[in-house]
Motif scaffolding. Structure first.
Motif, short mmCIF file in Angstrom:
data_model
loop_
_atom_site.label_atom_id
_atom_site.label_comp_id
_atom_site.label_asym_id
_atom_site.label_seq_id
_atom_site.Cartn_x
_atom_site.Cartn_y
_atom_site.Cartn_z
N PRO A 37 0.82 -1.21 0.00
CA PRO A 37 0.00 0.00 0.00
C PRO A 37 0.85 1.26 0.00
O PRO A 37 1.92 1.31 0.62
CB PRO A 37 -0.81 -0.10 1.29
CG PRO A 37 -0.34 -1.29 2.02
CD PRO A 37 0.64 -2.03 1.18
N GLU A 86 -3.44 -5.55 9.02
CA GLU A 86 -3.90 -4.65 7.97
C GLU A 86 -3.65 -5.24 6.59
O GLU A 86 -4.51 -5.19 5.70
CB GLU A 86 -3.20 -3.29 8.10
CG GLU A 86 -3.52 -2.31 7.01
CD GLU A 86 -4.98 -1.89 6.98
OE1 GLU A 86 -5.43 -1.44 5.91
OE2 GLU A 86 -5.69 -2.03 8.00
N ARG A 90 -6.47 -6.58 3.73
CA ARG A 90 -6.48 -6.15 2.32
C ARG A 90 -6.23 -7.31 1.35
O ARG A 90 -6.09 -7.08 0.17
CB ARG A 90 -5.41 -5.10 2.09
CG ARG A 90 -5.65 -3.81 2.82
CD ARG A 90 -4.52 -2.86 2.56
NE ARG A 90 -4.69 -1.63 3.30
CZ ARG A 90 -4.29 -0.45 2.85
NH1 ARG A 90 -3.71 -0.35 1.69
NH2 ARG A 90 -4.48 0.62 3.58
#
Length: 155
Positions: A37, A86, A90
């Motif tokens: 990300p 996290e 995702r």
């Protein structure tokens, strides 16, 4: 006395040096880095390197240790765990798996997506399992598990 140039040189050497057999090589990281990300435009700048987070997760998987047993040079275990959650939320690990599988098939001279697969099943003992079935062919109480693989063995 250490200068900023020397510290930067040592940091580059340390990044290239694999500390554990589970650490990512530079070529593997180069394929993974674009999938990570992007940093947010607001808030505090990110202090964590995703390569170290992935190295820490790979270390834990290979060693079988717990989060609290993570060596400190990967960062604090809570930070690494937070980023792991996290990235898992995702579906990043599934994406990495799929991309690597496609690249592996292309390196083997095959199409990116398999056209066929082999489906197999196996009966295993499961006396304490909550849900179990009766295999009439074997006349026993067990569980059945199934797997589908393509011709290169990828699931």
């Amino acid at each position: 006395m250490w200068t900023a140039d020397q510290r930067g040189r040592m940091a580059r050497i340390a990044r290239k040096t694999k500390r554990y057999p589970s650490d990512l090589t530079d070529e593997v990281w180069d394929r993974m880095a674009p999938l990570m990300p992007a940093p947010g435009r607001r808030g505090r700048p990110r202090e964590v390197e995703f390569r170290e987070v992935i190295n820490a997760v790979r270390y834990l998987v290979r060693s079988g240790g717990g989060w609290r047993m993570l060596p400190i040079h990967f960062g604090h275990w809570r930070t690494v765990y937070g980023w792991f959650r996290e990235l898992a939320r995702r579906f990043l690990f599934q994406t990495i798996h799929d991309v690597e599988l496609i690249l592996d098939r292309e390196r083997a001279g095959r199409e990116a997506s398999p056209k066929g697969a082999v489906i197999d099943s196996q009966t295993i003992k499961a006396p304490q399992a909550e849900a179990r079935g009766y295999d009439a062919g074997k006349k026993i109480i067990r569980r059945k598990r199934h797997i589908a693989v393509d011709t290169t063995g990828g699931s």
